[in-house]
Structure formats: structure tokens, C-alpha cells
Design a protein around this motif. Structure first.
Motif: not given
Lengths: 457, 163
Positions: A379, A382, A386, A425-428, A457
Motif C-alpha cells: 500500500d 501504491a 500515485l 481490506d486495505f484499499g486506497l 484516488y
């Protein structure tokens, strides 16, 4: 369900969280494996379980659930060893004693009753009871902290699915291993011969000694050549904590593929609910998965396609896991992420955080670790990726970014350490607990609280 | 002078026979075969007099691998080797099944340089492709459930943004 297990000799208490339903033999296996780590190998059969230190709990069959014996969450169970049964290298319930059912039909009330009886008894027993009560209160406090369910990544998913189907059929340690190997084989594309769908064929669990299971491919079922089709045969045998798996085709000339794996660390995990597996345990499952897949299932898959005149299995899928990882290590992070979307295996392999740590350091340079909030490297990668893109586009300073902070502010912490292992569960999105600090490092002129333009994002 | 000639002769005599899974025979110099760690160990313990069976590797694959080993046992300049490696890989990657077998065989025979070279080429094949393109190229089934796919998009969705 949570239970406490106390040794009759040492009075040492252990706490277990066990799946519900959990069979009687599962519990014994769990206790045996917990104790085996400190002493030599123990056979689950040698363990005597009681509720009141007198009458042994002995259900009709070892697969009876604890609930059917009246054991519920929070109960205290005593254990001792039957020395005549301590050594049993096969670990199969072949010498399971047939004992009449103990007069415990009960419920929590009855159990409490038996503890009360103890209180009325001798003074030494009374002392023990005091400790019990303390333990009980401890447990309720710990409920919040120790037993926070941490979501694991996709690793044990395939195991869980298969275990749900086979639960209750497994007999002894070998039975558990057979189901775990079955899961790996299904994942590789095999189906059990005479089985239905994901299930193992009936009756496999009754075999004593060496267990044998046959596998075929979905392509071979229902075809004209079905009768002559060559199938893969697996044979299992357990010696102590080592399981040997032999795989071969039922036709001469093909080699035997063999894997010998130490399952002492895996077995206790198989008795636990799969949802509560942490990172350390995942490593154990992964090692087992890799050993079975590279050692037996993939070579057999290549053989079975070859002998039955089928096109060879998909190229990328058949490479040994080491080679797959080697290839993934050579990919840039962004391609790694895309490969991770291809199928469940790639998803699983790309969830390795060590891989992302390497990618991060290779591509985005060393980062100053401030400690504190721990985040997944994937993460972090990521986020930095970005951000680099934003910088390239020249947009970074046009858009203030306070939306993350807003999320954090309103998200209550529920105690425990839910962020550490919270993988999938960890998105952005909202749960990026480390974001504000990182943001602050690079946004020099930005006042978080005043700019509220939605940056997402 | 005389001793040198005998040495060369001795070197020449050090030939070893390798037999593939489909019984094809290859006679190569010992130093070529030594590129494979596995064959080297077999030669060390069993000698080179009798043919060495390479059961898991088919003739065409073994031929290609020995071609690589022979080239790499000559000790030529690095630029020459790099150019040769590139051509070798260009040829191999045209046929995916062959390429795949080549990788398995070089892994099995423990020829680390070749494994590395193939891994780099393989990674090159995966670069700049969408998951669907990768599935098509390598004939991979998408076994992800709807929920899993949605989940993946939350973790890896960033990789699909236009650059």
C-alpha cells in the motif's frame, strides 16, 4: 468459541480459540500439538479430557462435536495423559478406546454445579477454584484484546473452502493432512475420482494405515476415453510429524513424485478457524502449499496431460513456485499489480509484502521509516507510485489533500491492533491509517484543516 | 610442447554421453555438461564412462540446452555473449510450450545462468499487459470470484489508471 484447558499435573492453563463446531478429536490434536512444541511428540489419543478431574469425557465417536458434549464458550477442561498410549507414531485413531459415555450430558449450569461441588470438597480443591474464578474474569477482559479477529489474506482461502466441506470427516492427523493436500490438488486443477465436485470420495476416512486417493482431470470426465484414462494416485503415510506423499499415474513407466513434509506446525493451524490465521501462520501454510504443489501436484499434472494426450497445462501455471516468484521479482511494481489480478494464485503470490518492500526500495528509493504506524509495503508502494504520477502531471500542488485525514478522524479505533494484519481490506481508501503523516512529509505548504477539496484516488 | 598436446588430447577425450527421456543421445565435452550443476554432481560421483540418463528432459529441449552450455563454456567477450543470448531467447520464446519446457529443464538441471536469462525474458513477456491479455497469452483460467475481483480492484486498482 473460547475455552480454557488446564493440565491436571502442572495446573498450567492454556487458552484456545477453537472453531465452532469443533470435534472432540480436533481438540485433542490441538492440545497435543501445543504441547509437542515443548516436549517430544505426543499422540492425541493419549490425552484424557475431563470436566471435573474424575470422569473422562468420552463421546461415542471422536468426531462428536464439543457442543454435543455440552461444552460451551468459556468452559474449563482438564487434561492428563494416559501413559500407556503416549507413543503412537501413526497418529491414527486405530487404538481409540471404547469407553462408555461419561454421565455429562450437560449444560453450563451443570458444569457450574460440578465446580460448586469442588468448592464444597477439600481445601486444596477450593484453592484451585479461586484461581478458576480469577481466570474467568481475566478471560472476559481479554475478550476485547486478544481475540480481535484479524482478517488474513487469501492464502488459507482454498483450505478453508475445502475444510468447510469435509469438516467432521477427518480422522486423526493424517485425515487433516489428506484434506489439506486435497485442497492443493483442487487448486492445481485436479478433481477427485469418484468424488463429487470439491468433495473427496466417500469412505476415504475409514481406511487405516496408508490412505490412498485418486485424482483425474475435469477434461477426462465424461469423455469417450474415460475408461482408459490414466489417473493420478496419491498415497499418504504419516510417521511422527512427517507426512510422505507419493504421487504416480496408474500406468507403468511414469515416475513417482514424492514430497516429505514436516506438518508439526501445520496441524494445530488446521484445527483452528481459518479466519484467525496471522502472518506467521500463513508462512507455514504457504510452505506446505509450495511443497505439495511443486513436489507432487504440478509434476503429476504435466504427466497426466502427457499420458492422456491432452495439451500441456498452461505454461505459466505449471512453473515451480520458486520460478514464479523469481519472475515476479523481475517485474516493475505496476506490472506486478496487474499480474496480481490474473488469477487466485497470482493474487496470492503478489500479496507477499517482502516482494513489495523490494519493489519500493528499488523503484522509489530508500524511505525514512519513522516507526509508529505499521503499513503494508504494497500500500505504501501504491501511494508513492500515485504521488509520483501526480508530481509528473504537475497537479500535486493544485489539489490539497485532506480527505484522508477526514476519514481518520471519524473512524473509531476498536482496540487491539486491527491495522497490523489487516491485509485484504486495505484499499486506497478510508483505512489508510498512515496517510496523514506521509502526506505531511511532502506537502510543504499545505494546511490540512483549511483545504477541504475532495482529493481521492 | 609435447605435454601441452597430451593435455589437449586428454581434454578431447573427456567426452560424456547424455541420454534424453526419448532416448536421444548427445555426446558433449565434460566442461559443457558441467554447466549443469546436477549433471556435474552425477559425473563426480559416477564418472563419465557410462551414458548419463536425463529422464525428465526431452531430446529437442536437451539439444537446445546443450547448445547454450557449449556457447557459454567458451568464455567469449561479454558483448558477444549478450548478443548471442538475445538471439537465443528470441528464438525460444516464439514457441511458448518449448519455452516453458526449457525453463523447467534448466531449473531441473540447475543451470542458474539460463534460468535467470529465461526469467528475465519471461518477465518481459508479462510487462505492459492487462490481466486479460496475460490470461489469453498463457491460457490461464480466471478462477476469481466476483467478490475477490472487487477486492483486488481496491488493492491494485491504481495500476490501471491511465499514465
Amino acid at each position: 468459541m473460547k475455552i480454557r484447558i488446564r493440565s491436571e499435573e502442572t495446573k498450567e492453563t492454556m487458552r484456545f480459540e477453537i472453531p465452532d463446531p469443533c470435534s472432540f478429536s480436533d481438540l485433542k490434536t490441538l492440545i497435543a500439538s501445543k504441547l509437542s512444541s515443548s516436549s517430544n511428540g505426543l499422540a492425541p489419543q493419549s490425552i484424557r479430557l475431563t470436566l471435573n478431574r474424575k470422569d473422562e469425557l468420552s463421546p461415542d465417536s471422536p468426531s462428536a462435536t464439543l457442543r454435543s458434549l455440552g461444552i460451551t464458550s468459556g468452559d474449563l477442561i482438564f487434561f492428563s495423559f494416559d501413559p500407556s498410549l503416549v507413543l503412537d507414531p501413526m497418529g491414527i485413531d486405530s487404538n481409540e478406546k471404547v469407553v462408555p459415555v461419561a454421565p455429562i450430558s450437560g449444560s453450563v449450569e451443570e458444569l457450574l454445579g460440578s465446580e460448586k461441588k469442588l468448592e464444597e470438597g477439600t481445601s486444596s480443591q477450593g484453592e484451585t477454584l479461586d484461581v478458576d474464578v480469577e481466570d474467568g474474569s481475566e478471560l472476559s477482559e481479554e475478550d476485547v484484546e486478544t481475540f480481535v479477529i484479524e482478517k488474513s489474506s487469501s492464502v488459507p482461502c482454498f483450505l478453508k473452502r475445502v475444510f468447510d466441506l469435509e469438516k467432521g470427516v477427518a480422522k486423526g492427523n493424517l485425515g487433516l493432512v489428506v484434506i489439506a493436500v486435497h485442497a492443493v490438488f483442487l487448486e492445481s486443477g485436479f478433481v477427485a475420482l469418484d468424488g463429487s465436485g470439491l468433495k473427496l470420495p466417500g469412505g476415504w476416512a475409514t481406511a487405516v494405515g496408508t490412505i490412498s486417493v485418486s485424482y483425474t482431470l475435469p477434461e477426462l470426465i465424461g469423455s469417450d476415453a474415460e475408461k482408459d484414462a490414466k489417473v493420478a494416485v496419491l498415497k499418504f503415510s504419516l510417521m511422527g510429524t512427517y507426512v510422505s506423499i507419493y504421487g504416480f499415474l496408474n500406468v507403468g513407466g511414469s515416475g513417482v513424485h514424492r514430497a516429505c513434509l514436516d506438518v508439526s506446525k501445520l496441524l494445530p493451524l488446521l484445527c483452528l478457524p481459518m479466519d484467525s490465521i496471522g502472518e506467521m501462520e500463513e508462512e507455514v501454510v504457504f510452505k506446505f502449499w509450495k511443497g505439495v504443489k511443486d513436489g507432487v501436484s504440478l509434476p503429476l499434472l504435466i504427466d497426466i496431460c502427457d499420458k492422456n494426450g491432452l495439451p500441456p497445462p498452461p505454461c505459466l501455471a505449471c512453473l515451480p513456485t520458486d520460478l514464479k516468484i523469481r519472475i515476479l521479482e523481475l517485474l516493475p511494481g505496476v506490472d506486478l499489480a496487474r499480474v496480481g489480478c490474473v488469477n487466485s494464485e497470482m493474487r496470492y503470490l503478489t500479496s507477499n509484502d517482502e516482494l513489495w518492500r523490494k519493489k519500493f526500495l528499488e523503484e522509489l528509493g530508500p524511505v525514512n521509516e519513522n516507526g509508529g504506524v505499521v503499513a503494508r509495503w504494497r500500500d505504501k508502494y501504491a501511494m508513492h507510485w500515485l504521488r509520483m504520477k501526480e508530481i509528473k502531471r504537475g497537479r500535486l500542488f493544485l489539489r490539497p489533500h485532506s480527505s484522508f485525514r477526514r476519514y481518520i478522524r471519524f473512524r473509531p479505533f476498536t482496540g487491539g491492533r486491527p491495522y497490523l494484519n489487516d491485509v485484504d481490506d486495505f484499499g486506497l481508501g478510508p483505512r489508510s491509517g498512515f496517510l496523514p503523516r506521509r502526506r505531511r512529509n511532502i506537502s510543504l505548504h499545505c494546511d490540512f484543516d483549511q483545504h477541504d477539496a475532495g482529493f481521492r484516488y | 610442447m609435447a605435454t601441452i598436446i597430451t593435455k589437449e588430447q586428454q581434454e578431447k577425450e573427456k567426452m560424456v554421453t547424455l541420454v534424453s527421456s526419448d532416448s536421444e543421445k548427445f555426446v558433449v565435452e565434460q566442461k559443457v555438461a558441467e554447466k549443469s550443476h546436477v549433471i556435474k554432481m552425477v559425473m563426480n560421483c559416477c564418472g563419465i564412462e557410462s551414458p548419463i540418463p536425463v529422464r525428465r528432459v526431452k531430446g529437442d529441449i536437451l539439444k537446445s540446452i546443450l547448445e547454450y552450455c557449449e556457447k557459454h563454456s567458451k568464455g567469449e567477450a561479454q558483448e558477444v555473449m549478450e548478443k548471442w543470448d538475445k538471439e537465443y531467447m528470441d528464438k525460444a520464446e516464439k514457441d511458448l510450450v518449448f519455452f516453458h519446457d526449457l525453463m523447467l529443464a534448466s531449473h531441473f538441471l540447475h543451470i542458474q545462468e539460463l534460468v535467470d536469462l529465461i526469467a528475465v525474458t519471461f518477465a518481459g513477456m508479462l510487462k505492459m499487459k492487462s490481466p486479460e491479455e496475460i490470461r489469453q497469452k498463457f491460457n490461464i483460467n480466471n478462477d476469481l470470484t466476483k467478490e475477490q475481483e472487487e477486492h483486488i480492484m481496491t488493492t491494485f486498482g491504481w495500476a490501471f489508471q491511465p499514465i
